[in-house]
Design an enzyme around this catalytic site. Structure first.
Site: not given
Length: 336
Positions: A48, A179
């Site tokens: 992440c 994203y």
């Protein structure tokens, strides 16, 4: 599920949820959580990018002895982040199998999902914060009494306004922009997000052509936040998220800048490309339904000379580099 659990997507445009637990751990304990060596545990995933900020900051500041760290499996199940990398599938300090247990101990049925980075109060087993935007700033400022000797100032007071401006632009267009492109549900949405990513990268490239770091002549929080996206760019964002106008390796300035940071102690020695690639390609089944993890790209170039020293700058200011990585936190050696 996005890799940090802080996002939502489907038949509407991608949005990133605000952190639900925004308590701060401070020197004066004003939120009820005082800075205290050994009291808290940082839970991360090396996959992440948001959690990787905290991993890098913790290492640069020398907080390993004061703030222990748990590394979650890069592959989640329906209960999200799990501790299957540890013996018996339990975190050895918290004694739990899933990070969700710390969330439930704090607030049953809390909204927003289970995300990393997260800080857990070891004595109570309760989540303290999952505020990924504030966490690293507090590590740099509120935790000063526990910093190692020679720790850099990652958020110098006299540069904060400029750092905040740069970080906001990088977040909107790059950190979060990839994203928005990757989880776009129609062509127009994708093209707008992808164009925004590369427009900002071009601006950053021009800025970094004449200076070694984003703000001032030392590493700051701004560099940490840009690095965590750049180091994932060719490995996942270029193909998996369709941010493919060009590769990082095709931009001489940004590629050299990223290599410079990667080769700086505290950056590359926290990066696990295996965790990164397996997480994105196997967890994001809506984008990659087969779960096939690509063999490439060639990673050997990350150790090649970058020649950024010619721009001057002092990576750690008047301080020093962090010491060796603790044995228990070493990442696999970089291979092609």
């Amino acid at each position: 599920m996005p890799d940090d659990g802080n996002a939502a997507y489907g038949h509407i445009s991608f949005t990133r949820s605000a952190s639900h637990f925004t308590d701060r751990i401070t020197a004066d304990g004003r939120d009820g959580w005082p800075v205290e060596a050994g009291r808290y545990r940082l839970v991360v995933s090396r996959a992440c990018p948001w959690a990787s900020r905290a991993v890098i900051s913790r290492r640069l500041l020398g907080l390993a002895d004061a703030l222990s760290m748990a590394v979650a499996d890069p592959l989640q199940d329906d209960r999200s982040w799990r501790f299957t990398l540890d013996p018996d599938g339990r975190d050895p300090v918290l004694g739990i199998r899933f990070l969700a247990e710390a969330y439930e101990a704090r607030e049953k049925g809390a909204p927003g999902g289970v995300s990393v980075p997260a800080v857990v109060d070891v004595p109570s087993g309760k989540l303290v914060t999952n505020d990924y935007q504030r966490l690293t700033l507090d590590l740099a400022t509120e935790w000063r009494a526990l910093h190692r000797e020679g720790a850099p100032d990652l958020y110098p007071r006299e540069l904060r306004e400029e750092i905040d401006t740069v970080m906001a632009e990088v977040y909107a267009d790059v950190n979060n922009g990839v994203y928005k492109a990757g989880f776009a549900v129609d062509q127009e949405e994708y093209e707008a997000a992808c164009a925004g990513v590369f427009r900002r990268l071009e601006v950053l490239s021009r800025r970094l052509a004449g200076q070694r770091y984003l703000v001032g002549d030392t590493i700051t929080e701004a560099d940490v936040r840009l690095f965590t996206t750049l180091v994932r760019f060719d490995a996942v964002y270029h193909g998996h998220f369709k941010c493919n106008r060009w590769k990082l390796t095709e931009n001489p300035v940004l590629w050299a800048y990223a290599r410079d940071l990667y080769q700086t102690p505290g950056f590359g020695d926290t990066v696990d490309f295996d965790h990164i690639k397996r997480h994105y390609h196997r967890v994001h089944t809506g984008i990659n339904p087969t779960g096939i993890v690509p063999l490439g790209p060639d990673l050997s170039g990350w150790r090649s000379p970058h020649d950024r020293e010619r721009l001057g700058g002092r990576p750690f200011g008047t301080g020093t580099a962090p010491g060796p990585v603790p044995a228990a936190e070493e990442v696999p050696a970089l291979t092609a």
